[in-house]
Write an enzyme that holds these catalytic residues in place. Sequence first.
Site, short mmCIF file in Angstrom:
data_model
loop_
_atom_site.label_atom_id
_atom_site.label_comp_id
_atom_site.label_asym_id
_atom_site.label_seq_id
_atom_site.Cartn_x
_atom_site.Cartn_y
_atom_site.Cartn_z
N LEU A 72 12.68 -0.22 35.21
CA LEU A 72 12.77 -1.12 36.37
C LEU A 72 13.88 -2.17 36.22
O LEU A 72 14.29 -2.79 37.20
CB LEU A 72 11.41 -1.81 36.63
CG LEU A 72 10.34 -0.87 37.20
CD1 LEU A 72 8.99 -1.57 37.26
CD2 LEU A 72 10.73 -0.36 38.59
N HIS A 73 14.37 -2.35 35.00
CA HIS A 73 15.51 -3.26 34.80
C HIS A 73 16.85 -2.54 35.07
O HIS A 73 17.90 -3.18 35.02
CB HIS A 73 15.53 -3.78 33.36
CG HIS A 73 14.67 -4.99 33.12
ND1 HIS A 73 13.31 -4.94 33.07
CD2 HIS A 73 15.00 -6.29 32.92
CE1 HIS A 73 12.84 -6.15 32.82
NE2 HIS A 73 13.84 -6.99 32.74
N GLU A 109 -7.15 -6.84 9.98
CA GLU A 109 -5.73 -6.45 10.07
C GLU A 109 -5.45 -5.78 11.42
O GLU A 109 -4.46 -6.07 12.08
CB GLU A 109 -5.38 -5.49 8.92
CG GLU A 109 -4.00 -4.86 9.10
CD GLU A 109 -3.47 -4.13 7.87
OE1 GLU A 109 -4.07 -4.23 6.80
OE2 GLU A 109 -2.43 -3.46 8.01
N MET A 116 0.85 -1.19 0.00
CA MET A 116 0.00 0.00 0.00
C MET A 116 0.89 1.24 0.00
O MET A 116 0.76 2.12 -0.84
CB MET A 116 -0.89 0.04 1.26
CG MET A 116 -1.81 -1.14 1.41
SD MET A 116 -2.91 -0.93 2.85
CE MET A 116 -2.38 -2.28 3.86
N ARG A 125 16.39 -9.05 41.61
CA ARG A 125 17.40 -8.01 41.79
C ARG A 125 17.27 -7.34 43.16
O ARG A 125 16.16 -7.06 43.62
CB ARG A 125 17.21 -6.96 40.68
CG ARG A 125 18.15 -5.79 40.74
CD ARG A 125 19.51 -6.14 40.22
NE ARG A 125 20.39 -4.98 40.20
CZ ARG A 125 21.70 -5.07 40.02
NH1 ARG A 125 22.27 -6.25 39.83
NH2 ARG A 125 22.44 -3.98 39.99
C1 LIG Z 1 8.15 -1.83 10.00
C2 LIG Z 1 7.06 -1.36 9.08
C3 LIG Z 1 6.33 -2.30 8.34
C4 LIG Z 1 5.35 -1.86 7.45
N1 LIG Z 1 4.69 -2.78 6.68
C5 LIG Z 1 3.88 -2.34 5.67
C6 LIG Z 1 3.34 -3.25 4.71
O1 LIG Z 1 3.55 -4.47 4.79
N2 LIG Z 1 2.60 -2.75 3.70
C7 LIG Z 1 2.35 -1.42 3.57
O2 LIG Z 1 1.69 -1.03 2.63
N3 LIG Z 1 2.84 -0.53 4.48
C8 LIG Z 1 3.60 -0.95 5.51
N4 LIG Z 1 4.13 -0.05 6.41
C9 LIG Z 1 3.83 1.36 6.24
C10 LIG Z 1 2.92 1.94 7.32
O3 LIG Z 1 1.63 1.42 7.20
C11 LIG Z 1 2.99 3.47 7.18
O4 LIG Z 1 4.28 3.85 7.63
C12 LIG Z 1 1.90 4.17 7.98
O5 LIG Z 1 0.65 3.95 7.42
C13 LIG Z 1 2.14 5.69 8.06
O6 LIG Z 1 2.38 6.22 6.81
P1 LIG Z 1 3.67 7.18 6.59
O7 LIG Z 1 4.87 6.45 7.10
O8 LIG Z 1 3.69 7.61 5.17
O9 LIG Z 1 3.42 8.39 7.52
P2 LIG Z 1 2.59 9.74 7.15
O10 LIG Z 1 1.28 9.37 6.58
O11 LIG Z 1 3.49 10.63 6.37
O12 LIG Z 1 2.38 10.35 8.60
C14 LIG Z 1 3.38 11.10 9.30
C15 LIG Z 1 2.72 11.62 10.59
O13 LIG Z 1 1.61 12.47 10.26
C16 LIG Z 1 0.45 12.01 10.89
N5 LIG Z 1 -0.74 12.24 10.07
C17 LIG Z 1 -0.93 11.86 8.76
N6 LIG Z 1 -2.18 12.16 8.36
C18 LIG Z 1 -2.80 12.72 9.44
C19 LIG Z 1 -4.10 13.22 9.69
N7 LIG Z 1 -5.07 13.19 8.75
N8 LIG Z 1 -4.38 13.72 10.91
C20 LIG Z 1 -3.44 13.74 11.89
N9 LIG Z 1 -2.19 13.28 11.72
C21 LIG Z 1 -1.88 12.76 10.52
C22 LIG Z 1 0.68 10.52 11.11
O14 LIG Z 1 -0.17 10.00 12.13
C23 LIG Z 1 2.16 10.49 11.47
O15 LIG Z 1 2.32 10.80 12.82
C24 LIG Z 1 5.07 -0.48 7.33
C25 LIG Z 1 5.78 0.45 8.12
C26 LIG Z 1 6.77 0.03 8.95
C27 LIG Z 1 7.55 1.06 9.72
#
Ligand SMILES: Cc1cc2nc3c(=O)[nH]c(=O)nc-3n(C[C@H](O)[C@H](O)[C@H](O)COP(=O)(O)OP(=O)(O)OC[C@H]3O[C@@H](n4cnc5c(N)ncnc54)[C@H](O)[C@@H]3O)c2cc1C
Length: 382
Positions: free
Chosen positions: A340-341, A245, A126, A271
């Site tokens: 606490l560790h 999910e 996505m 501890r």
């Molecule tokens: C380890 C890991 C595994 C993942 N696995 C997958 C996967 O398998 N498939 C996949 O598709 N994605 C995956 N992701 C992606 C993950 O779903 C996204 O990182 C997440 O949805 C946030 O999107 P972004 O990183 O683009 O952050 P952004 O959308 O850029 O957000 C940045 C900040 O702005 C805030 N923000 C954004 N919009 C709003 C709003 N409308 N109101 C208030 N605050 C807002 C967010 O909450 C966040 O704090 C993974 C991410 C990680 C780190």
Amino acid sequence: MRPSFLQDDHDMFRDSLRKMLEAEAYPYYEQWEKDRRVPRELWEKLGENGFLLPWVDEAYGGLGLDFSYSTVLIEELERVGSGLASGVCLHSDIVSPYIAKYGTEEQKQRWLPKSVTGEYISAIGMTEPGTGSDLAAVRTTAIKEGDHYVLNGEKTFITNGEQADYVVVVCKTDPKAEPAYRGISLLVVEEGMEGFSRGRQLDKVGMYCGDTSELIFDNVKVPAENLLGEEGKGFYYLMEMLQQERIVVALQVQIEAEEMVDLTVDYVKEREAFNQKISKFQNTRFKVAEMATEVDIGRKYINNLIEQHLKGNEIVKEVSMAKWWISEMAKKVAAEAMQLHGGYGYMEEYEIARRYRDIPVTSIYAGTTEIMKEIIAKNILD
Ligand SMILES: Cc1cc2nc3c(=O)[nH]c(=O)nc-3n(C[C@H](O)[C@H](O)[C@H](O)COP(=O)(O)OP(=O)(O)OC[C@H]3O[C@@H](n4cnc5c(N)ncnc54)[C@H](O)[C@@H]3O)c2cc1C
């Protein structure tokens, strides 16, 4: 007390899974963290023993069970570690259900049996470099040309990205659609398709053995028969599947919190400082009492949602509540548990160090805490 959706058969399922993990996963986990991956052999062993997609119909090689067995799988894998659970649970209970629910008979025959045996690993794409929370803004396009689509774009942060044999890709088949979400479709891209490549395997703060990668699609010719469901319906399918999910992720985080409390209880009872056990200080007692209370509230809430999900109830608002509250609760628990560790908590040889760094991402992926609150507010206010 055992929740009503778990019976003696689940205990047997749990016992045999736990035995398998004690032999095949616990002893190797530290090495997998160093290798930055869970070996394929483990996937195949899980498959051989009936622990992948246990809910799939027998016609596709599954056991024909329900989601209650998946909750056992999620719990036991998470007790080993998040890097393992995140990849396997995503494959077993997040991606494969798209094939089972929206796939044609031919698609189900093509992808499900090998997903059950662990020969196939799946992923869902996505997120893109330019958009995550705002899913309707994806820029990956799939333009129809005769009997195939031409797919172009990039995905990032994709769990199982490096090892995946097939990826459900969120793309725009109609980039001009208004509103934009109506142009979204789901295409299944398979290993070996020309123009499909992996970018970097990403270097994360935690969940080291979880494979998280970039995916690149450069004029990939995807046969039209790899479209899941109908063109332009992708966004609706995603919304429908997000309930499960988020239950999967919230349950994983709940287990993490429970594990961290258990680790802390064991530690503070051993501890000593100032000639007494750490557990005798009032501060320790209050912190443990607070953590145990919050973890218990989380457990009761998530069990209740699992029960409702099994009944087929629509609980999007409540699941969003669980996702943000449990992940924020677990982040607090992680910080207190490490405190606490003492200094040992910061050392790699203590399990709390790994659990601590695995936790922060849980309030980010599968929908951030802020997005969860938006969904809840929308349900209440709009
Ligand atoms: C380890 C890991 C595994 C993942 N696995 C997958 C996967 O398998 N498939 C996949 O598709 N994605 C995956 N992701 C992606 C993950 O779903 C996204 O990182 C997440 O949805 C946030 O999107 P972004 O990183 O683009 O952050 P952004 O959308 O850029 O957000 C940045 C900040 O702005 C805030 N923000 C954004 N919009 C709003 C709003 N409308 N109101 C208030 N605050 C807002 C967010 O909450 C966040 O704090 C993974 C991410 C990680 C780190």
